[in-house]
Write a protein that holds these residues in place. Structure first.
Motif, PDB file in Angstrom:
ATOM      1  N   ARG A 179       0.831  -1.211   0.000  1.00  0.00           N
ATOM      2  CA  ARG A 179       0.000   0.000   0.000  1.00  0.00           C
ATOM      3  C   ARG A 179       0.863   1.258   0.000  1.00  0.00           C
ATOM      4  O   ARG A 179       0.529   2.252  -0.647  1.00  0.00           O
ATOM      5  N   TRP A 180       1.989   1.221   0.720  1.00  0.00           N
ATOM      6  CA  TRP A 180       2.895   2.371   0.736  1.00  0.00           C
ATOM      7  C   TRP A 180       3.510   2.596  -0.635  1.00  0.00           C
ATOM      8  O   TRP A 180       3.634   3.737  -1.089  1.00  0.00           O
ATOM      9  N   GLU A 181       3.879   1.542  -1.312  1.00  0.00           N
ATOM     10  CA  GLU A 181       4.445   1.658  -2.654  1.00  0.00           C
ATOM     11  C   GLU A 181       3.429   2.280  -3.615  1.00  0.00           C
ATOM     12  O   GLU A 181       3.779   3.168  -4.415  1.00  0.00           O
ATOM     13  N   GLU A 182       2.175   1.855  -3.516  1.00  0.00           N
ATOM     14  CA  GLU A 182       1.123   2.424  -4.364  1.00  0.00           C
ATOM     15  C   GLU A 182       0.869   3.880  -4.001  1.00  0.00           C
ATOM     16  O   GLU A 182       0.689   4.738  -4.882  1.00  0.00           O
ATOM     17  N   PHE A 183       0.877   4.175  -2.704  1.00  0.00           N
ATOM     18  CA  PHE A 183       0.677   5.547  -2.231  1.00  0.00           C
ATOM     19  C   PHE A 183       1.777   6.463  -2.774  1.00  0.00           C
ATOM     20  O   PHE A 183       1.499   7.561  -3.270  1.00  0.00           O
ATOM     21  N   CYS A 184       3.021   6.004  -2.719  1.00  0.00           N
ATOM     22  CA  CYS A 184       4.149   6.818  -3.183  1.00  0.00           C
ATOM     23  C   CYS A 184       4.085   7.070  -4.688  1.00  0.00           C
ATOM     24  O   CYS A 184       4.404   8.170  -5.160  1.00  0.00           O
ATOM     25  N   SER A 185       3.692   6.063  -5.448  1.00  0.00           N
ATOM     26  CA  SER A 185       3.602   6.242  -6.906  1.00  0.00           C
ATOM     27  C   SER A 185       2.563   7.306  -7.264  1.00  0.00           C
ATOM     28  O   SER A 185       2.748   8.079  -8.213  1.00  0.00           O
ATOM     29  N   ARG A 186       1.489   7.368  -6.491  1.00  0.00           N
ATOM     30  CA  ARG A 186       0.465   8.398  -6.726  1.00  0.00           C
ATOM     31  C   ARG A 186       0.922   9.751  -6.220  1.00  0.00           C
ATOM     32  O   ARG A 186       0.624  10.787  -6.843  1.00  0.00           O
ATOM     33  N   VAL A 187       1.638   9.758  -5.105  1.00  0.00           N
ATOM     34  CA  VAL A 187       2.116  11.019  -4.538  1.00  0.00           C
ATOM     35  C   VAL A 187       3.091  11.708  -5.488  1.00  0.00           C
ATOM     36  O   VAL A 187       3.135  12.941  -5.556  1.00  0.00           O
ATOM     37  N   GLU A 188       3.873  10.949  -6.230  1.00  0.00           N
ATOM     38  CA  GLU A 188       4.802  11.553  -7.189  1.00  0.00           C
ATOM     39  C   GLU A 188       4.050  12.399  -8.212  1.00  0.00           C
ATOM     40  O   GLU A 188       4.441  13.545  -8.490  1.00  0.00           O
ATOM     41  N   PHE A 189       2.967  11.872  -8.759  1.00  0.00           N
ATOM     42  CA  PHE A 189       2.150  12.639  -9.700  1.00  0.00           C
ATOM     43  C   PHE A 189       1.456  13.808  -8.992  1.00  0.00           C
ATOM     44  O   PHE A 189       1.339  14.906  -9.558  1.00  0.00           O
ATOM     45  N   TYR A 190       1.004  13.549  -7.773  1.00  0.00           N
ATOM     46  CA  TYR A 190       0.331  14.589  -6.987  1.00  0.00           C
ATOM     47  C   TYR A 190       1.292  15.743  -6.716  1.00  0.00           C
ATOM     48  O   TYR A 190       0.920  16.922  -6.849  1.00  0.00           O
ATOM     49  N   GLY A 191       2.534  15.418  -6.352  1.00  0.00           N
ATOM     50  CA  GLY A 191       3.526  16.447  -6.061  1.00  0.00           C
ATOM     51  C   GLY A 191       3.901  17.248  -7.289  1.00  0.00           C
ATOM     52  O   GLY A 191       4.064  18.483  -7.218  1.00  0.00           O
ATOM     53  N   VAL A 192       4.036  16.587  -8.423  1.00  0.00           N
ATOM     54  CA  VAL A 192       4.360  17.292  -9.668  1.00  0.00           C
ATOM     55  C   VAL A 192       3.203  18.206 -10.066  1.00  0.00           C
ATOM     56  O   VAL A 192       3.419  19.352 -10.498  1.00  0.00           O
ATOM     57  N   SER A 193       1.961  17.722  -9.904  1.00  0.00           N
ATOM     58  CA  SER A 193       0.796  18.544 -10.279  1.00  0.00           C
ATOM     59  C   SER A 193       0.681  19.780  -9.396  1.00  0.00           C
ATOM     60  O   SER A 193       0.207  20.824  -9.851  1.00  0.00           O
ATOM     61  N   LYS A 194       1.122  19.682  -8.149  1.00  0.00           N
ATOM     62  CA  LYS A 194       1.076  20.825  -7.234  1.00  0.00           C
ATOM     63  C   LYS A 194       2.375  21.636  -7.254  1.00  0.00           C
ATOM     64  O   LYS A 194       2.551  22.557  -6.453  1.00  0.00           O
ATOM     65  N   LYS A 195       3.308  21.237  -8.132  1.00  0.00           N
ATOM     66  CA  LYS A 195       4.603  21.911  -8.283  1.00  0.00           C
ATOM     67  C   LYS A 195       5.407  21.893  -6.979  1.00  0.00           C
ATOM     68  O   LYS A 195       6.193  22.797  -6.700  1.00  0.00           O
ATOM     69  N   ALA A 196       5.178  20.855  -6.178  1.00  0.00           N
ATOM     70  CA  ALA A 196       5.959  20.676  -4.953  1.00  0.00           C
ATOM     71  C   ALA A 196       7.150  19.758  -5.183  1.00  0.00           C
ATOM     72  O   ALA A 196       8.040  19.655  -4.338  1.00  0.00           O
ATOM     73  N   MET A 197       7.168  19.066  -6.343  1.00  0.00           N
ATOM     74  CA  MET A 197       8.237  18.136  -6.667  1.00  0.00           C
ATOM     75  C   MET A 197       8.600  18.265  -8.139  1.00  0.00           C
ATOM     76  O   MET A 197       7.758  18.639  -8.959  1.00  0.00           O
ATOM     77  N   ASN A 198       9.831  17.944  -8.446  1.00  0.00           N
ATOM     78  CA  ASN A 198      10.257  17.848  -9.836  1.00  0.00           C
ATOM     79  C   ASN A 198      10.014  16.429 -10.329  1.00  0.00           C
ATOM     80  O   ASN A 198      10.033  15.478  -9.540  1.00  0.00           O
ATOM     81  N   PRO A 199       9.791  16.248 -11.621  1.00  0.00           N
ATOM     82  CA  PRO A 199       9.648  14.884 -12.143  1.00  0.00           C
ATOM     83  C   PRO A 199      10.874  14.051 -11.791  1.00  0.00           C
ATOM     84  O   PRO A 199      12.006  14.520 -11.924  1.00  0.00           O
ATOM     85  N   LEU A 203       2.671  18.677   0.717  1.00  0.00           N
ATOM     86  CA  LEU A 203       1.483  18.124   0.070  1.00  0.00           C
ATOM     87  C   LEU A 203       0.345  17.887   1.045  1.00  0.00           C
ATOM     88  O   LEU A 203      -0.828  17.942   0.665  1.00  0.00           O
ATOM     89  N   PHE A 204       0.666  17.598   2.298  1.00  0.00           N
ATOM     90  CA  PHE A 204      -0.339  17.373   3.342  1.00  0.00           C
ATOM     91  C   PHE A 204      -0.005  18.301   4.517  1.00  0.00           C
ATOM     92  O   PHE A 204       0.484  17.872   5.559  1.00  0.00           O
ATOM     93  N   PRO A 205      -0.274  19.602   4.330  1.00  0.00           N
ATOM     94  CA  PRO A 205       0.237  20.616   5.271  1.00  0.00           C
ATOM     95  C   PRO A 205      -0.532  20.686   6.580  1.00  0.00           C
ATOM     96  O   PRO A 205      -1.686  20.270   6.684  1.00  0.00           O
ATOM     97  N   THR A 206       0.167  21.221   7.559  1.00  0.00           N
ATOM     98  CA  THR A 206      -0.389  21.477   8.889  1.00  0.00           C
ATOM     99  C   THR A 206      -0.196  22.959   9.203  1.00  0.00           C
ATOM    100  O   THR A 206       0.856  23.517   8.878  1.00  0.00           O
ATOM    101  N   PRO A 207      -1.177  23.622   9.821  1.00  0.00           N
ATOM    102  CA  PRO A 207      -1.010  25.049  10.144  1.00  0.00           C
ATOM    103  C   PRO A 207       0.166  25.324  11.075  1.00  0.00           C
ATOM    104  O   PRO A 207       0.788  26.388  10.996  1.00  0.00           O
TER     105      PRO A 207
END
Length: 358
Positions: free
Chosen positions: A192-212, A232-236
């Motif tokens: 599940r972590w591996e699947e989560f990370c693969s999605r987070v990579e696209f999520y981070g690129v879409s939010k411009k928080a990560m480079n490809p 990507l999952f911010p806290t105040p």
């Protein structure tokens, strides 16, 4: 005609009696023979017992095998421990939540055995795991109590249970807490972590928080992802001033001029952190180094961090509480009660679910 005693060629009873018959046929005793052993975990010794039964005649011809401290539970069926041509009778000890005084005393004996085992240079890891299973209720009562201060909790628990300095046992404790009857739980979490990370990579690129990550090697890609997670999952809540980025709460990449011990001593948080020097990874809790693992496993570092949060009953730092709560629910599948959720968590989770189409 009756012979006189002095004329007898052989004394009466010389070849009579149990002792003489046993000496004449040592493998066919006149009385039932028993093998009695204190095995301290039967499951991992069955192969040795079966080998003795097939290779040694005095064991093969025994009428009964009596084993104490088998450490068996309801999850082990009779067929798993059955010996050829013998009938199995069991009297397993059952320890349940809300155990009575006698059960607590039994668990105290298990703890004493565990301490003796951990003093060995190379303790049997399967035996340690079974003892941790048997002593679970008493251990969690001690660890989950509010008598320890947060900054001292890790040191006190690791002194009482040095086995948790091994990643294997920390992950095992995570399984016992969340899904005790599922032996595949940790492997499922890793998937599940591996699947989560693969999605987070696209999520981070879409939010411009990560480079490809195409131009990075695996280690660099994992480090970049971990550094981007708090964004990507911010806290105040802001991290401590000396810390800088919120990801420093759980990850610190050492510079060539930095001394690991000096960095740890300056840490103001008492939570688990992964320190990476380019060659190996160290997990520390607060200012205390706990264990190491190879850099090839850096992709699983956040699972190890979560395992120590659970095993040592530590509180999430406010600066990464949203992120760790998302990992708790999405990867570990440990639900959070609605009353305990924060607005930042609900917002971050809603945006994540919208992105993955959930």
């Amino acid at each position: 005609m009756r012979l006189k005693r002095c004329e007898r060629k052989q004394k009466r009873g010389k070849r009579g009696g149990i002792r003489a018959r046993l000496a004449a046929s040592p493998h066919k005793p006149a009385i039932p023979s028993i093998v009695l052993a204190n095995v301290r975990s039967l499951e991992n010794k069955l192969d040795d017992i079966r080998l003795l039964g097939s290779s040694q005649r005095n064991v093969k011809d025994c009428c009964a095998f009596v084993f104490t401290e088998t450490w068996l539970s309801d999850s082990v069926p009779d067929r798993a421990i059955q010996l050829d041509q013998l009938t199995c009778y069991r009297a397993d000890r059952v320890i349940v939540a809300g155990a009575d005084k006698d059960s607590r005393q039994i668990q105290a004996r298990h703890y004493k055995t565990l301490q003796e085992m951990c003093k060995k240079a190379k303790p049997n890891q399967e035996d340690v795991s079974q003892l941790l299973d048997l002593e679970f209720e008493a251990r969690r009562s001690f660890i989950d109590s509010d008598t320890m201060k947060e900054e001292n909790r890790a040191c006190l628990i690791l002194d009482a249970y040095p086995c948790f300095k091994e990643l294997h046992h920390a992950l095992g404790e995570l399984r016992r807490i969340l899904d005790p009857h599922n032996n595949k739980f940790i492997s499922q979490v890793k998937l599940r972590w591996e699947e989560f990370c693969s999605r987070v990579e696209f999520y981070g690129v879409s939010k411009k928080a990560m480079n490809p990550p195409m131009t990075m090697d695996k280690t660099e890609a994992h480090l970049a992802l971990m550094k981007a997670l708090p964004t990507l999952f911010p806290t105040p809540a802001h991290p401590p001033k000396k810390m800088g980025n919120a990801s420093e709460a759980f990850l610190h990449v050492l510079k060539p001029t930095e001394d690991p011990d000096a960095v740890l001593q300056k840490r103001s948080l008492s939570c688990p952190v992964v320190m990476f020097d380019g060659c190996k990874c160290v997990i520390a809790v607060g200012n205390l180094p706990v264990t190491t693992f190879d850099k090839e496993k850096i992709g699983e570092a956040m699972i190890y961090v979560m395992a120590y949060f659970y095993a040592l009953h530590l509180t999430y730092p406010k600066c990464v509480a949203t992120l760790l709560s998302v990992i708790q629910t999405e990867v570990l599948q440990d639900a959070i009660h609605e009353h305990d959720t924060t607005s930042s968590y609900r917002k971050a989770l809603a945006e994540w679910h919208a992105f993955i189409g959930k």
